[in-house]
Design an enzyme around this catalytic site. Sequence first.
Site, PDB file in Angstrom:
ATOM      1  N   GLU A 119       0.900  -1.195   0.105  1.00  0.00           N
ATOM      2  CA  GLU A 119       0.094  -0.061   0.132  1.00  0.00           C
ATOM      3  C   GLU A 119       0.762   1.342   0.057  1.00  0.00           C
ATOM      4  O   GLU A 119       0.788   2.064   0.950  1.00  0.00           O
ATOM      5  CB  GLU A 119      -0.938  -0.004   1.281  1.00  0.00           C
ATOM      6  CG  GLU A 119      -1.842  -1.280   1.234  1.00  0.00           C
ATOM      7  CD  GLU A 119      -3.054  -1.014   2.346  1.00  0.00           C
ATOM      8  OE1 GLU A 119      -3.034  -0.150   3.312  1.00  0.00           O
ATOM      9  OE2 GLU A 119      -3.836  -1.963   2.251  1.00  0.00           O
ATOM     10  N   GLU A 166      -4.791  -8.778   0.842  1.00  0.00           N
ATOM     11  CA  GLU A 166      -5.619  -8.102   2.249  1.00  0.00           C
ATOM     12  C   GLU A 166      -7.230  -8.063   2.026  1.00  0.00           C
ATOM     13  O   GLU A 166      -7.372  -7.397   1.063  1.00  0.00           O
ATOM     14  CB  GLU A 166      -5.094  -6.882   2.885  1.00  0.00           C
ATOM     15  CG  GLU A 166      -3.637  -6.750   3.324  1.00  0.00           C
ATOM     16  CD  GLU A 166      -3.268  -5.496   4.085  1.00  0.00           C
ATOM     17  OE1 GLU A 166      -4.225  -4.873   4.301  1.00  0.00           O
ATOM     18  OE2 GLU A 166      -2.361  -5.457   4.120  1.00  0.00           O
TER      19      GLU A 166
HETATM   20  O1  IFM Z   1      -3.936  -2.745   9.290  1.00  0.00           O
HETATM   21  C1  IFM Z   1      -3.972  -2.375   7.964  1.00  0.00           C
HETATM   22  C2  IFM Z   1      -2.986  -2.891   7.097  1.00  0.00           C
HETATM   23  O2  IFM Z   1      -1.556  -2.615   7.683  1.00  0.00           O
HETATM   24  C3  IFM Z   1      -2.830  -2.486   5.975  1.00  0.00           C
HETATM   25  N1  IFM Z   1      -4.325  -2.336   5.150  1.00  0.00           N
HETATM   26  C4  IFM Z   1      -5.151  -1.976   5.899  1.00  0.00           C
HETATM   27  C5  IFM Z   1      -5.280  -2.741   7.184  1.00  0.00           C
HETATM   28  C6  IFM Z   1      -6.628  -2.119   7.685  1.00  0.00           C
HETATM   29  O3  IFM Z   1      -6.465  -0.920   8.121  1.00  0.00           O
END
Ligand code: IFM
Length: 466
Positions: free
Chosen positions: A164, A369
């Site tokens: 990200e 994710e």
């Molecule tokens: O916890 C975060 C993660 O570190 C990166 N993506 C989003 C998740 C939830 O906010």
Amino acid sequence: MTAFPSDFLWGAATAAYQIEGAAQEDGRTPSIWDTFSHTPGKVLGGDTGDVATDHYHRWREDVALMSELGLGSYRFSVSWPRVQPTGRGPAVQRGLDFYRALVDELLAKGIQPLLTLYHWDLPQELETAGGWPERDTAYRFAEYAALVGEALGDRVEMWTTLNEPWCSAFLGYASGVHAPGRTEPESALRAAHHLNLAHGLGAQALRTALPPRGKISVSLNAAVVRPLTESAGDVDAQRRIDALATRVFSDPMLHGSYPADLLDDTAGITDWSYVQDGDLAVIKHPIDALGINYYTPTVVSATAEGEAPRRDGHGASEHSPWVGAENVAFHQPPGDLTSMEWSVDPSGLHDLLMRFTREVPGLPLLVSENGAAYQDEPDADGAVHDPERIAYLRSHLAAVQRAIADGADVRGYFLWSLLDNFEWAYGYSKRFGAVYVDYATQKRTPKSSARWYAEVARGGRLPAEG
Ligand code: IFM
């Protein structure tokens, strides 16, 4: 329900600063998140990652838990300041040994590691030298990628350069709600470019360091941006946010160019002269898979004359992360809300998977994710029931399945997160884990969603509802 492909990877994900703790052990030095979380007022409740879920000491127990849950893969990140404390020079062996032991334990249990090199914990010394807005940070990252690649490439097959980068650039340097907490629009765009360059240089370094079977990816929190209405103004707002959220990374990485509309929209902030000849060819280094992180869609509109723009849900800051698009208004999308106040809308995940299927045909995709935070608490017997999370996971996995049926080459799904953990500026107030962590005792309790997910992973299909 039909089955997922038989070689589909069923995983869970974490990140070093969010779970490891042991902030000062074995030669680790502060990262920007140590500095930020220790700065009063930056993180809810003054929480820090000093101890987190103590995974640095409990990793064997955590791998045993993964094995019990039938996970086929585990996505974790390496803490840069643990293996290369100053962000330069030779690696610290104890740091590498920790990850080597973790990987060996995973492999011994039949769990494939997916190693992310950068999940936001820049060594503080590199930030002191200027951080991501400086070009040198990209070269430092490539050096670090080579060190870790050489040390672990014999046992780790799947690698991710950055997680990200949008958050690193725009929450870190524009809105300042993430480390290092700077609020400088031009620095955010410089950071975005140098993160892109770091990805390209890091991918090159990995390609040299890894054996031929090594696979390289990047994880983007590509946004699903929807216009509030079909009016020209709202559609233009959508275009602007899509450029700043997604195409600023995906276009150079996948196509070797910056979007022309982004360059126009940001012309009042920067002239992009830090993009040097040859950079885009480096950034476009071929990857083996694209990681998509998805939680919720975004709804935007143009701001009416005189109306104050409504901010998005990325933390409270008077500074917008949307540099050059500060006038865009954000609206609550329809759907139930998680405890992050993010609306639940699995169609966004399907949309994203199909978008990249069309944009880069043939490139394998990973959902690197996906998950939800809820206010889970143990009941009187100590069990943690989280039916909302099960519903969230089920609906999003069904969206993945629909995308596969529609032609998307999705190779795996990584639930965020294995454990409750340090949720950045929200500290420990948000629980994303499939496994509950009692932070006072560090006791782990699999929630009902963990048992449900284990059943999905074992059977390779969604169980019947009810
Ligand atoms: O916890 C975060 C993660 O570190 C990166 N993506 C989003 C998740 C939830 O906010």
